[in-house]
Enzyme design. Structure first.
Site, PDB file in Angstrom:
ATOM      1  N   ASP A   1      47.662  44.829  45.988  1.00 47.21           N
ATOM      2  CA  ASP A   1      46.208  44.697  46.166  1.00 47.21           C
ATOM      3  C   ASP A   1      45.574  46.087  46.008  1.00 47.21           C
ATOM      4  O   ASP A   1      46.042  47.058  46.618  1.00 47.21           O
ATOM      5  CB  ASP A   1      45.973  44.142  47.590  1.00 47.21           C
ATOM      6  CG  ASP A   1      44.530  43.760  47.865  1.00 47.21           C
ATOM      7  OD1 ASP A   1      43.792  43.493  46.906  1.00 47.21           O
ATOM      8  OD2 ASP A   1      44.166  43.697  49.062  1.00 47.21           O
ATOM      9  N   HIS A   2      44.545  46.195  45.182  1.00 54.81           N
ATOM     10  CA  HIS A   2      43.824  47.471  44.974  1.00 54.81           C
ATOM     11  C   HIS A   2      44.718  48.625  44.547  1.00 54.81           C
ATOM     12  O   HIS A   2      44.613  49.738  45.108  1.00 54.81           O
ATOM     13  CB  HIS A   2      43.025  47.854  46.229  1.00 54.81           C
ATOM     14  CG  HIS A   2      41.882  46.936  46.508  1.00 54.81           C
ATOM     15  ND1 HIS A   2      40.710  46.954  45.792  1.00 54.81           N
ATOM     16  CD2 HIS A   2      41.741  45.926  47.400  1.00 54.81           C
ATOM     17  CE1 HIS A   2      39.890  46.013  46.241  1.00 54.81           C
ATOM     18  NE2 HIS A   2      40.505  45.361  47.216  1.00 54.81           N
ATOM     19  N   ALA A   8      36.537  38.315  51.744  1.00 52.41           N
ATOM     20  CA  ALA A   8      36.125  36.921  51.994  1.00 52.41           C
ATOM     21  C   ALA A   8      36.349  36.456  53.432  1.00 52.41           C
ATOM     22  O   ALA A   8      36.181  35.273  53.726  1.00 52.41           O
ATOM     23  CB  ALA A   8      36.864  36.006  51.028  1.00 52.41           C
ATOM     24  N   GLY A  65      36.001  44.266  55.347  1.00 53.63           N
ATOM     25  CA  GLY A  65      35.804  44.613  56.750  1.00 53.63           C
ATOM     26  C   GLY A  65      35.056  43.565  57.553  1.00 53.63           C
ATOM     27  O   GLY A  65      34.787  42.454  57.078  1.00 53.63           O
ATOM     28  N   ASP A  87      42.027  39.663  54.913  1.00 52.46           N
ATOM     29  CA  ASP A  87      42.740  40.663  55.710  1.00 52.46           C
ATOM     30  C   ASP A  87      42.097  40.776  57.092  1.00 52.46           C
ATOM     31  O   ASP A  87      42.748  40.609  58.131  1.00 52.46           O
ATOM     32  CB  ASP A  87      42.693  42.014  54.978  1.00 52.46           C
ATOM     33  CG  ASP A  87      43.515  43.089  55.666  1.00 52.46           C
ATOM     34  OD1 ASP A  87      44.161  42.792  56.687  1.00 52.46           O
ATOM     35  OD2 ASP A  87      43.515  44.238  55.196  1.00 52.46           O
ATOM     36  N   ASP A 126      42.689  48.421  40.196  1.00 48.44           N
ATOM     37  CA  ASP A 126      41.285  48.496  40.586  1.00 48.44           C
ATOM     38  C   ASP A 126      40.642  49.727  39.953  1.00 48.44           C
ATOM     39  O   ASP A 126      40.674  50.819  40.509  1.00 48.44           O
ATOM     40  CB  ASP A 126      41.187  48.544  42.118  1.00 48.44           C
ATOM     41  CG  ASP A 126      39.739  48.585  42.578  1.00 48.44           C
ATOM     42  OD1 ASP A 126      38.833  48.627  41.711  1.00 48.44           O
ATOM     43  OD2 ASP A 126      39.510  48.569  43.800  1.00 48.44           O
ATOM     44  N   HIS A 139      37.184  39.019  46.729  1.00 47.47           N
ATOM     45  CA  HIS A 139      37.641  39.956  47.770  1.00 47.47           C
ATOM     46  C   HIS A 139      36.629  39.932  48.910  1.00 47.47           C
ATOM     47  O   HIS A 139      35.517  39.427  48.761  1.00 47.47           O
ATOM     48  CB  HIS A 139      37.714  41.375  47.194  1.00 47.47           C
ATOM     49  CG  HIS A 139      38.932  41.616  46.361  1.00 47.47           C
ATOM     50  ND1 HIS A 139      39.930  42.464  46.743  1.00 47.47           N
ATOM     51  CD2 HIS A 139      39.307  41.089  45.178  1.00 47.47           C
ATOM     52  CE1 HIS A 139      40.876  42.464  45.817  1.00 47.47           C
ATOM     53  NE2 HIS A 139      40.523  41.634  44.847  1.00 47.47           N
TER      54      HIS A 139
HETATM   55  N1  PH4 Z   1      41.279  43.221  50.669  1.00 48.99           N
HETATM   56  C1  PH4 Z   1      42.036  43.921  51.720  1.00 48.99           C
HETATM   57  C2  PH4 Z   1      41.985  45.436  51.552  1.00 48.99           C
HETATM   58  C3  PH4 Z   1      42.677  46.164  52.678  1.00 48.99           C
HETATM   59  O1  PH4 Z   1      43.603  49.805  52.415  1.00 48.99           O
HETATM   60  P1  PH4 Z   1      43.594  48.553  53.258  1.00 48.99           P
HETATM   61  O2  PH4 Z   1      44.981  47.994  53.460  1.00 48.99           O
HETATM   62  O3  PH4 Z   1      42.841  48.715  54.532  1.00 48.99           O
HETATM   63  O4  PH4 Z   1      42.773  47.523  52.340  1.00 48.99           O
HETATM   64  O5  PH4 Z   1      41.565  43.504  49.395  1.00 48.99           O
HETATM   65  C4  PH4 Z   1      40.274  42.299  50.922  1.00 48.99           C
HETATM   66  O6  PH4 Z   1      39.564  41.892  50.012  1.00 48.99           O
HETATM   67  C5  PH4 Z   1      40.089  41.801  52.343  1.00 48.99           C
HETATM   68  O7  PH4 Z   1      38.785  41.305  52.621  1.00 48.99           O
HETATM   69  P2  PH4 Z   1      38.322  41.109  54.165  1.00 48.99           P
HETATM   70  O8  PH4 Z   1      38.116  42.472  54.733  1.00 48.99           O
HETATM   71  O9  PH4 Z   1      37.042  40.340  54.107  1.00 48.99           O
HETATM   72  O10 PH4 Z   1      39.399  40.337  54.852  1.00 48.99           O
HETATM   73 ZN    ZN Z   2      39.817  43.761  48.364  1.00 52.33          ZN
END
Ligand code: PH4
Ligand code: ZN
Length: 305
Positions: free
Chosen positions: A81-82, A210, A179, A253, A103, A208
């Site tokens: 992811d990213h 979501a 977030g 997340d 990304d 993303h």
């Molecule tokens: N993500 C999660 C990104 C998390 O660097 P990190 O591990 O903190 O990054 O790609 C999302 O799109 C999550 O969306 P959400 O915050 O609405 O659950």
């Molecule tokens: Zn994301």
């Protein structure tokens, strides 16, 4: 079994449901996701970011997910992811990831195309799927029309981008953000933009940022001392509408982080004598699992494995 994202997402877009991509950083989160997928008979994407890799180590994460996939009765993918550059992408492909996101959304259009193309060439030669992002996730509710246009995905650019890069899935910016604080005012997404993107693109689209930041979790976390004033997420009815407009992969997340933290706080407050990590993390895993199961039902992926 481990499969590429493409194998999960093409049927999803065709049949108008979405597969959840759940971020993991540790064993508890992975167990929650895999147990939920097994109980719901749902395909699932296990997502790992560069910061998760920094926290837990690439080999550890790749191998616990591969072990889970060998044992699981549902199709799963291991997705970066990213991914922010070519190097992290190639390391993940070497480690056995079946899908990667590059990304390049922070780059100019031509640079994003060039980087994404390079990743597609490598990934496709190994049977790995590629997701890219066009437009940037940001809080846009107070922005001017011009600012929004600069940040949100332009449907015509999206068509050119996909044709030029050959990506398997595209993450679009329609007003979500990462977030727990997504909106200051009422939750609002640009569905007209999504409808135009869907008309122009037949590949699966990705949402993303979501998480819905459920009230019951915020209430529980706050009851046990968390400070989360102003936390607000995406409405569940907006998720359903997004799926009807071509979204086939949904990233979650924050809702798992909140479920985990609220439950750890609850256990530590209610059982001050407890110091066995299994009795603290175990309940947190169970609540994360319930959250994941709820998402699978909402996204329509339950029963699709
Ligand atoms: N993500 C999660 C990104 C998390 O660097 P990190 O591990 O903190 O990054 O790609 C999302 O799109 C999550 O969306 P959400 O915050 O609405 O659950
Ligand atoms: Zn994301």
């Amino acid at each position: 079994m481990l499969v590429a994202n493409k194998d999960l997402l093409i049927p999803a877009r065709k049949k108008a449901y979405a597969v959840g991509a759940f971020n993991i950083n540790n064993l508890e989160a992975l167990l929650a996701v895999v147990e939920a997928a097994t109980e719901e008979k749902s395909p699932v994407i296990v997502a790992v970011t560069p910061s998760a890799i920094k926290y837990a180590g690439l080999v550890y994460l790749a191998n616990i997910v591969k072990t889970a996939a060998e044992m699981a009765l549902v199709p799963m993918s291991l997705h970066l992811d990213h991914g922010e550059n070519f190097e992290v992408v190639s390391k993940c492909i070497e480690a056995g990831f079946t899908s990667v996101m590059i990304d390049g959304s922070f780059l100019r259009f031509e640079e994003n195309v060039a980087l994404t193309k390079r990743v597609v060439n490598l990934a496709h030669s190994k049977g790995v799927s590629v997701e890219a992002e066009l437009g940037r996730l940001a809080g846009v509710e107070e922005s001017t029309v011009e600012e929004k246009e600069a940040v949100l995905t332009d449907p015509n650019n999206a068509k050119d981008f996909v044709e030029q890069t050959g990506v398997d899935a595209l993450a679009v910016a329609i007003g979500t953000s990462h977030g727990a604080y997504k909106f200051k005012a009422e939750p609002k997404l640009d569905f007209e933009r999504l409808r135009l993107i869907k008309e122009k693109l037949s590949i699966p689209l990705v949402l993303h940022g979501a998480s819905s930041v459920p009230y019951w979790i915020i209430e529980k976390a706050s009851k046990y001392g968390a400070e989360l004033t102003g936390a607000k997420g995406i409405l569940e009815e907006h998720i359903k509408k997004a799926i009807s407009l071509g979204i086939a992969k949904i990233n979650i997340d924050t809702d798992l982080r909140l479920a985990f933290t609220a439950t750890v706080r609850e256990v530590l407050t209610n059982s001050p004598k407890e110091f066995d990590p299994r009795k603290i993390l175990g309940p947190a895993k169970e609540v994360m699992k319930e959250v994941v199961k709820g998402k699978m039902r909402l996204f329509g992926s339950s029963g699709k494995a």
